[in-house]
Design a protein around this motif. Sequence first.
Motif, short mmCIF file in Angstrom:
data_model
loop_
_atom_site.label_atom_id
_atom_site.label_comp_id
_atom_site.label_asym_id
_atom_site.label_seq_id
_atom_site.Cartn_x
_atom_site.Cartn_y
_atom_site.Cartn_z
N LYS A 27 0.37 -0.96 -0.38
CA LYS A 27 -0.92 0.26 -0.31
C LYS A 27 0.73 0.65 -0.03
N ILE A 28 1.70 1.27 0.43
CA ILE A 28 2.63 1.96 0.11
C ILE A 28 4.18 2.25 -0.62
N SER A 29 4.43 3.17 -1.16
CA SER A 29 5.11 2.59 -2.24
C SER A 29 7.08 2.67 -1.78
N PRO A 30 7.53 1.75 -2.44
CA PRO A 30 8.92 1.07 -1.51
C PRO A 30 9.99 1.74 -1.13
N ASP A 31 9.66 3.45 -2.91
CA ASP A 31 10.72 4.14 -2.63
C ASP A 31 9.88 5.67 -1.65
N TRP A 32 9.81 4.79 -0.25
CA TRP A 32 8.96 6.38 0.55
C TRP A 32 10.36 7.15 1.03
N ARG A 33 11.06 6.19 1.05
CA ARG A 33 12.28 7.19 1.49
C ARG A 33 12.73 8.67 0.64
N SER A 34 12.32 8.55 -0.13
CA SER A 34 13.51 9.48 -1.03
C SER A 34 11.60 10.45 -1.57
N LYS A 35 10.77 10.24 -0.86
CA LYS A 35 9.67 10.93 -1.70
C LYS A 35 9.22 11.98 -0.63
N LEU A 36 10.41 12.66 0.59
CA LEU A 36 10.19 13.71 1.59
C LEU A 36 11.37 13.99 1.96
N PRO A 37 11.79 15.18 2.39
CA PRO A 37 13.20 15.60 2.42
C PRO A 37 13.08 14.81 3.81
N ASN A 38 15.37 14.72 4.45
CA ASN A 38 15.51 13.76 4.97
C ASN A 38 14.89 11.82 5.37
N ASP A 39 15.05 11.84 3.97
CA ASP A 39 14.23 10.04 4.13
C ASP A 39 12.91 9.84 4.68
N GLY A 40 11.70 10.80 4.50
CA GLY A 40 10.96 11.17 5.36
C GLY A 40 10.63 11.11 7.40
N LEU A 41 11.45 12.12 7.87
CA LEU A 41 11.78 12.30 8.86
C LEU A 41 11.40 13.81 9.75
N PRO A 42 10.46 14.40 9.76
CA PRO A 42 9.95 15.45 9.72
C PRO A 42 10.89 15.74 10.55
N TYR A 43 11.39 14.90 11.91
CA TYR A 43 12.24 15.00 13.18
C TYR A 43 12.35 13.60 13.78
N THR A 44 13.54 13.82 14.57
CA THR A 44 13.87 12.51 15.23
C THR A 44 14.42 13.00 16.36
N SER A 45 14.90 11.83 17.40
CA SER A 45 14.57 11.71 18.87
C SER A 45 15.62 11.26 19.69
N PRO A 82 12.21 8.21 13.56
CA PRO A 82 10.54 8.46 13.52
C PRO A 82 9.83 8.73 11.97
N PRO A 83 9.60 7.85 11.35
CA PRO A 83 9.77 8.62 9.74
C PRO A 83 8.37 8.29 9.24
N VAL A 84 8.12 8.91 8.13
CA VAL A 84 6.73 9.57 7.98
C VAL A 84 6.40 8.81 6.43
N ALA A 85 5.26 9.31 5.50
CA ALA A 85 4.62 8.20 5.08
C ALA A 85 3.82 8.09 4.45
N LEU A 86 3.28 8.26 2.75
CA LEU A 86 2.09 8.62 2.34
C LEU A 86 1.10 7.06 2.01
N VAL A 87 0.60 6.41 2.41
CA VAL A 87 -0.39 5.14 2.08
C VAL A 87 -0.90 5.79 1.01
N ASP A 88 -0.18 5.52 -0.18
CA ASP A 88 -0.85 5.44 -1.60
C ASP A 88 -1.93 4.93 -2.19
N ALA A 89 -1.73 4.08 -1.45
CA ALA A 89 -3.19 2.69 -1.94
C ALA A 89 -4.49 3.37 -1.94
N ASN A 90 -4.01 4.24 -0.22
CA ASN A 90 -6.17 4.13 0.05
C ASN A 90 -5.61 5.71 0.03
#
Lengths: 349, 300, 284
Positions: A113-131, A257-265
């Motif tokens: 349901k999520i594209s395999p290249d989700w890391r490259s779709k958003l800045p910083n490997d899909g990490l808007p924040y770290t901890s 803690p990464p974020v991603a779009l659920v493409d299929a949904n």
Amino acid sequence: MFDGNPIKLGAVTQRRAALLGLALAAGLALTGGARAQSEILNVSYDPTRELYRDINAAFSEEWKAKTGETITVRAAHGGSGAQARTVIDGIPADVVTLGIPSDIDAIVKLSKKISPDWRSKLPNDGLPYTSTVVFLVRKGNPKGVKDWADLAKPDVKVITPNPKTSAGGRWNFLAAWGYAYEKDGKDKEKANAFVGQLYKNVPVLDTGARGSTVTFAQRGLGDVLPTWENEAFLVLEEFGKDKFDIVVPPTSIYAEPPVALVDANVDKKGTRKQAEAYLQFLYSDKAQAIFAKHHYRPIKREAAKAEDLALLPEIKLFKIEDIQGSWDEIQKANFDNGGLFDQLSKAGR
Amino acid sequence: MSEALAQGPIKLPGDEALRPPASVVTERPVVRWLLITIALTFLGLFLLLPLFTVFAQALAKGWAAYFAAFAEPDALAAIRLTLTAAAIAVPFNLVFGVAAAWAIAKFEFRGKNLLVTLIDLPFSVSPVVSGLIYVLVFGSRGLFGPYLIEHDIQIIFALPGIVLATIFVTFPFVARQLIPLMQEQGTTEEEAALTLGASGWHAFRTVTLPNIRWGLLYSVLLCNARAMGEFGAVSVVSGHIRGLTNTLPLHVEILYNEYNFVASFAVASLLAGLALVTLAIKSVLEWRYADDIAAGARRH
Amino acid sequence: MGTAVKPRRPFRQRSVIPGFGLTLGYTLTCLGLIVLLPLATLVVKASGIGLSGIWEVATDPRVFSALRISFGVSLLAALTASVFGGVVAWVLTRYDFPGRKLADAVVDLPFALPTAVAGIALASLYAPNGLVGEQLAKIGIEVAYTPVGIFIAMVFIGLPFAVRTVQPLIAEIDKEVEEASAILGASRVATLTKVVLPPLIPAVLTGFALAFARGVGEYGSIIFIAGNLPYVSEIAPLLIVIKLSEFDYAGASAIAVIMLAISFATLLAINLIQAWSRRRFGYV
């Protein structure tokens, strides 16, 4: 004998029918109401409840100002693995904001349901924040906990969630392992033994980070709670600064803690535009400031308030990928069936 | 048999003189009081104390904090969802229970015992398993998953899934209560009504229903309590979406995990209050209509 | 299903009462769709890994220990509930004392109280800083987050079964038999153990089995009070949830099927006890 009954019963039946109708109407209203509105669902991990309450409100406000459309962002929280499971099983999530990259990889692998290249779709490997992981101890630090090594001492009781179900639990596990690996001359066997020793000190293994915090803070069990930095601050705020201290270890893990779009949904629901905007919003100055306010580490430090940043101490952070390789390998070696955690708990009993 | 139940403890009214001294059919006072003390201590410690804790914790910060818990939109949504799920699940099981009891109690047919055992099955299935099976049937990767995705139907993580899980865990309640009750009452009254020209439906309404009404009410009450309180099964199929798929028991857990203990126990106290009301009505029914519900009560 | 059996005898006996086809059909449809189909899916899912696969899951040390904890502690808890439940049932039926009716009503509390509510209440009572936990901690007993916590929760939910199955039978005991026994010179203890108790045994066993079956599957009240520690206080239903979180559907289904099989056996045992009791004592 039965004279009076039919009338009474008729009335009862009618009332029941009315009730049933009411119930059905309520049911329809419940589902129908949800559809009529522009609405997206963010499936997130355990400790982000307070964070996303603020983020979602800010996003709705901005979206309204920008497009005139009213949007409701719903949130679901739970252990990161359990949440990924609900996405795989079909919860209509538009975006996932999980605790660890391997949980998003699992959704990719098991449901596509999520594209395999989700890391490259958003800045910083899909990490808007770290901890990172810090220690929460009882006021005055009676056991003198200063570094990871103290957690494996025989008289120290450690509260940490189950790494099988909780992302926080996995970061704790990896942080302890990485610490021992770096310190003991990069010896994997020694690192394994250290972590095994540490988990012998764990009396309660909750399924989520929140469960562990409640066990430690409310139920009074254990001497130290290694936990998300944001969670440690939250405990001080919720339970009072006079009860606990935060101990910052000299080195800890770079938690992602990464974020991603659920493409299929989003494609099926027609909410791609809103969901993408929501994820982009997480990288905006406004959202970055909110992350800092809730004691997460924003990737744009300049957007955050100085007083919030001041609370986030300098720690030497290491990336677990630098030691153990890809997330596939990390997950497999440590947490999958028969992985290191299973071996250790088998050996430790 | 059932008269004995109605009277509760057997007293020997008036005719003590004819009987041997009471001491031969009961224990010595010391033993008696010892047993009573044990029983009451046990009940107090195991049952009343937890109940008391719920209310004590809910009111730990005063009434204002208590009521604040219910002003939250998420709490209201949870109340609404719980009521909705129960309002669908309970009538469903009511209709099912009456139909099943009619078929089983009024007719003799082969395989009846097997049927009764199968109806009983959900009682002994772990709530977690009850949730799991619906995930396996309706989940994206489940039996009907592809079909549901294609037709854009959401079952689990939405109201239908919660209702299904609720129906499953309360499935035997009404049937189990009514079957022995209707068996005990036999078929002669219905046969008489039919012979006198009543239609089947009319005979059911005017003869059967009045006979079973208290037993029916009793079972619906218990069914409802369980439906509104179910946690494990609903937890697996709910998805925990705030304001959308959180039932009251799940909301209790959520608040508990947000360090909002007062609110958590406040919502819990609402459910505990429901339990108390259920018990009160149940007791009244038992005292007043013991005969009418006795046959089923024996099984529970 | 039942109707599929080709009867040599007529499938059902003739009756003037209508509605057999309708009600039985409806019953079987509901049963099939809501109970049997989902359960069958579970069995199919688990059988995907084969019998040897299920055996492998069952004998995995962690799964085995979770099953052992669930069944072992539930056995102990059902035993405790039966003993104290028997005393409670006896006291409530035989003696009159102030508050008896209230005590009688309270017995059903675990039926009506949602398990999650019971869970947080028990956890806050028995935690080291809780009302009871604090006192117990002084004498060195830890309850919350240990198997003892699981035990307490299981006794709580099992108690009504233990009491309610025995109670009606105690009420039905013919006092004249006891009188006869007493008049024939038996001591009260002898009367109780030789005359009163034997007919109660089937009911006690049934109550025990019901409490046991309920305890084995219990989840809501236990997760709050158990430590959920593998090999120590991790129960089988929790392990199912954990397996699900690990995306191990087959493993979760396998544990579920094992639990289901044992529950089935318990139900069967109850039926056998009742059949035996019918033969031996003439009632259930």
